[in-house]
Write an enzyme that holds these catalytic residues in place. Structure first.
Site, PDB file in Angstrom:
ATOM      1  N   LYS A 190       1.543  -6.621   4.565  1.00 38.05           N
ATOM      2  CA  LYS A 190       2.045  -5.247   4.482  1.00 38.05           C
ATOM      3  C   LYS A 190       3.198  -5.001   5.456  1.00 38.05           C
ATOM      4  O   LYS A 190       3.785  -3.919   5.464  1.00 38.05           O
ATOM      5  CB  LYS A 190       0.903  -4.261   4.712  1.00 38.05           C
ATOM      6  N   LYS A 205      -3.996   3.533   4.883  1.00 35.77           N
ATOM      7  CA  LYS A 205      -4.779   2.296   4.696  1.00 35.77           C
ATOM      8  C   LYS A 205      -4.542   1.365   5.872  1.00 35.77           C
ATOM      9  O   LYS A 205      -3.486   1.393   6.504  1.00 35.77           O
ATOM     10  CB  LYS A 205      -4.406   1.628   3.369  1.00 35.77           C
ATOM     11  N   ARG A 208      -0.328  -7.743 -10.188  1.00 36.69           N
ATOM     12  CA  ARG A 208      -0.208  -8.939  -9.342  1.00 36.69           C
ATOM     13  C   ARG A 208       0.773  -9.893 -10.030  1.00 36.69           C
ATOM     14  O   ARG A 208       0.545 -10.315 -11.160  1.00 36.69           O
ATOM     15  CB  ARG A 208      -1.587  -9.580  -9.174  1.00 36.69           C
ATOM     16  N   ARG A 253      -3.890  -4.844 -13.022  1.00 37.27           N
ATOM     17  CA  ARG A 253      -5.252  -4.446 -12.677  1.00 37.27           C
ATOM     18  C   ARG A 253      -5.330  -2.924 -12.734  1.00 37.27           C
ATOM     19  O   ARG A 253      -4.662  -2.231 -11.975  1.00 37.27           O
ATOM     20  CB  ARG A 253      -5.617  -4.968 -11.293  1.00 37.27           C
ATOM     21  N   ARG A 300      -8.508   2.774  -6.243  1.00 34.58           N
ATOM     22  CA  ARG A 300      -8.218   1.375  -5.954  1.00 34.58           C
ATOM     23  C   ARG A 300      -8.399   0.491  -7.191  1.00 34.58           C
ATOM     24  O   ARG A 300      -9.415   0.572  -7.861  1.00 34.58           O
ATOM     25  CB  ARG A 300      -9.123   0.901  -4.816  1.00 34.58           C
ATOM     26  N   ASP A 343       2.310  -7.491  -5.115  1.00 31.18           N
ATOM     27  CA  ASP A 343       1.643  -6.402  -5.838  1.00 31.18           C
ATOM     28  C   ASP A 343       2.640  -5.284  -6.075  1.00 31.18           C
ATOM     29  O   ASP A 343       3.328  -4.853  -5.152  1.00 31.18           O
ATOM     30  CB  ASP A 343       0.461  -5.879  -5.019  1.00 31.18           C
ATOM     31  N   GLU A 360       2.665  -4.973  -1.378  1.00 33.16           N
ATOM     32  CA  GLU A 360       2.326  -6.089  -0.494  1.00 33.16           C
ATOM     33  C   GLU A 360       2.918  -7.393  -1.006  1.00 33.16           C
ATOM     34  O   GLU A 360       3.130  -7.552  -2.209  1.00 33.16           O
ATOM     35  CB  GLU A 360       0.826  -6.331  -0.298  1.00 33.16           C
ATOM     36  N   ASN A 405       1.563 -11.048  -0.616  1.00 25.91           N
ATOM     37  CA  ASN A 405       0.423 -11.839  -0.117  1.00 25.91           C
ATOM     38  C   ASN A 405       0.809 -13.294   0.053  1.00 25.91           C
ATOM     39  O   ASN A 405       1.144 -13.968  -0.925  1.00 25.91           O
ATOM     40  CB  ASN A 405      -0.741 -11.762  -1.101  1.00 25.91           C
TER      41      ASN A 405
HETATM   42  N1  LIG Z   1       0.842   4.258  -2.093  1.00 27.56           N
HETATM   43  C1  LIG Z   1      -0.167   4.209  -2.978  1.00 27.56           C
HETATM   44  N2  LIG Z   1      -0.243   5.112  -3.986  1.00 27.56           N
HETATM   45  C2  LIG Z   1      -1.257   5.088  -4.900  1.00 27.56           C
HETATM   46  N3  LIG Z   1      -2.243   4.179  -4.858  1.00 27.56           N
HETATM   47  C3  LIG Z   1      -2.232   3.255  -3.875  1.00 27.56           C
HETATM   48  C4  LIG Z   1      -1.188   3.214  -2.889  1.00 27.56           C
HETATM   49  N4  LIG Z   1      -1.442   2.196  -2.035  1.00 27.56           N
HETATM   50  C5  LIG Z   1      -2.579   1.619  -2.487  1.00 27.56           C
HETATM   51  N5  LIG Z   1      -3.055   2.236  -3.597  1.00 27.56           N
HETATM   52  C6  LIG Z   1      -4.248   1.873  -4.387  1.00 27.56           C
HETATM   53  O1  LIG Z   1      -5.185   1.231  -3.539  1.00 27.56           O
HETATM   54  C7  LIG Z   1      -5.343  -0.133  -3.920  1.00 27.56           C
HETATM   55  C8  LIG Z   1      -5.449  -1.027  -2.684  1.00 27.56           C
HETATM   56  O2  LIG Z   1      -4.311  -0.872  -1.852  1.00 27.56           O
HETATM   57  P1  LIG Z   1      -3.503  -2.106  -1.261  1.00 27.56           P
HETATM   58  O3  LIG Z   1      -2.326  -1.570  -0.556  1.00 27.56           O
HETATM   59  O4  LIG Z   1      -3.238  -3.061  -2.350  1.00 27.56           O
HETATM   60  O5  LIG Z   1      -4.509  -2.692  -0.195  1.00 27.56           O
HETATM   61  P2  LIG Z   1      -5.454  -3.991  -0.218  1.00 27.56           P
HETATM   62  O6  LIG Z   1      -4.746  -5.002   0.622  1.00 27.56           O
HETATM   63  O7  LIG Z   1      -6.741  -3.551   0.377  1.00 27.56           O
HETATM   64  O8  LIG Z   1      -5.567  -4.471  -1.658  1.00 27.56           O
HETATM   65  C9  LIG Z   1      -4.133  -0.451  -4.789  1.00 27.56           C
HETATM   66  O9  LIG Z   1      -4.429  -1.475  -5.715  1.00 27.56           O
HETATM   67  C10 LIG Z   1      -3.893   0.885  -5.475  1.00 27.56           C
HETATM   68  O10 LIG Z   1      -4.770   1.070  -6.571  1.00 27.56           O
HETATM   69 MG   LIG Z   2      -3.969  -4.938  -2.878  1.00 26.54          MG
END
Ligand SMILES: Nc1ncnc2c1ncn2[C@@H]1O[C@H](COP(=O)(O)OP(=O)(O)O)[C@@H](O)[C@H]1O
Ligand SMILES: [Mg+2]
Length: 316
Positions: free
Chosen positions: A125, A160, A210, A224, A232, A272, A280, A282
């Site tokens: 991130k 987050k 992804r 996804r 999420r 992602d 992100e 990864n």
């Molecule tokens: N800025 C955002 N706006 C809307 N949904 C988000 C956002 N950031 C994350 N999410 C939701 O939360 C999920 C997990 O967040 P993510 O940043 O991918 O963290 P992780 O590393 O835990 O997967 C994403 O797949 C998405 O569904």
């Molecule tokens: Mg993620």
């Protein structure tokens, strides 16, 4: 070409045979006749400047409940291997970082995938912030005044953890959410690190895509879609994998990232994308190989081994 391969991973007993990308890589390695030595990160030892691990010869089978056989443990110097797969899962903590320092000693004589220096310097991130025009408005901080100002500017936000994974502790905070103050306090006591504050993307509903890049080139993708009652889209949170194609914008994103990934030795990367924005990149232990194949996509494990074998030939 038969290679001596070592894999540093979490306990093989516990993996999800159907979904695990490391397992897909191991099945493909075995199919190609490469010898596989397995160890967990706690079996690493840097003695003076020589790196050792207690490894076990591994054979794998695509059978749930009976997916591996290990031979007796033996201590070996890791320079004995042609290739080392760095595949342990997060948390990306100081133990993980130390692993990258240790593996740096043998790379590239033993080709470590991904390059441990690249892995250490590109937390998922944080790395993405090198491409500000490709990501949503994002703030990395633990400063309350900064977060308040960001909220005032952007309205709905997501908070987050910076080193989170699998959707853990991902919160949407609406413009007038009275819980913000308590949530801030909770983050401040729970996390020692700064965390991520991001503009809320309504496109989350259409899914978090992804996209896998192998040596900087697009290799496959899977979308996804989150469950109706969750923000999420992570599959461990009930997200559903569906077949997908790349949009024009996503092709541009891949073209922009490719050279930066190649330059850092990041051979296997998963990015992602939510609604035209990368959230992100990864690089530690990306997943998605099996999910892509399960929705009818290409065999990415084969692509990765083609690349590794090619690189090994060049080094030899
Ligand atoms: N800025 C955002 N706006 C809307 N949904 C988000 C956002 N950031 C994350 N999410 C939701 O939360 C999920 C997990 O967040 P993510 O940043 O991918 O963290 P992780 O590393 O835990 O997967 C994403 O797949 C998405 O569904
Ligand atoms: Mg993620």
């Amino acid at each position: 070409m038969s290679l001596k391969v070592a894999v540093q991973m979490d306990p093989i007993q516990r993996i999800n045979v159907r979904g695990d990308s490391t397992f897909a890589l191991l099945l493909e390695a075995q199919k190609r006749g490469h010898a596989i030595a397995y160890y967990t990160p706690d079996r690493l030892a840097l003695s003076g400047n020589r790196l050792f691990a207690t490894v076990e010869t591994l054979s794998v089978r695509d059978v749930v409940g009976d997916h591996f056989t290990l031979q007796e443990p033996r201590r070996v110097e890791l320079t004995a291997f042609d290739v080392l797969l760095l595949r342990q899962d997060p948390p990306f903590d100081l133990a993980y970082v130390t692993t990258t320092h240790l593996l740096e000693r043998i790379h590239p004589r033993t080709l470590v995938v991904n390059d441990p220096v690249g892995v250490r310097n590109a937390p998922e991130k944080v790395f993405v912030t090198e491409f500000p025009d490709l990501m949503p408005p994002t703030l990395i901080t633990r400063d309350l005044a900064e977060i308040k100002a960001f909220r005032a500017a952007h309205g709905d936000i997501v908070m987050k953890p910076l080193y989170g994974h699998g959707g853990g502790a991902v919160f949407r905070v609406t413009r007038d959410d009275l819980n913000f103050g308590s949530l801030y306090d909770m983050f401040a006591v729970t996390f020692r690190e700064q965390w991520v504050v991001q503009k809320f993307l309504p496109a989350y509903k259409e899914g978090d895509k992804r996209i896998i890049l192998v040596d900087g080139e697009f290799a496959g993708a899977v979308n996804r879609i989150p469950a109706a009652d969750d923000l999420r889209s992570n599959m461990v949170r009930g997200g559903v994998a569906t077949a997908t194609d790349l949009t024009k914008r996503e092709r541009e994103i891949c073209a922009r990232l490719g050279p930066a990934l190649r330059a850092r030795g990041l051979l296997f990367v998963g990015i992602d994308v939510i609604g035209d924005f990368i959230t992100e990149i990864n690089v530690t232990s990306p997943t998605g190989i099996r999910a892509v194949q399960n929705v009818g996509g290409p065999d990415i494990a084969a692509l990765i081994w083609d690349k590794i074998e090619g690189m090994r030939k060049k080094l030899a």
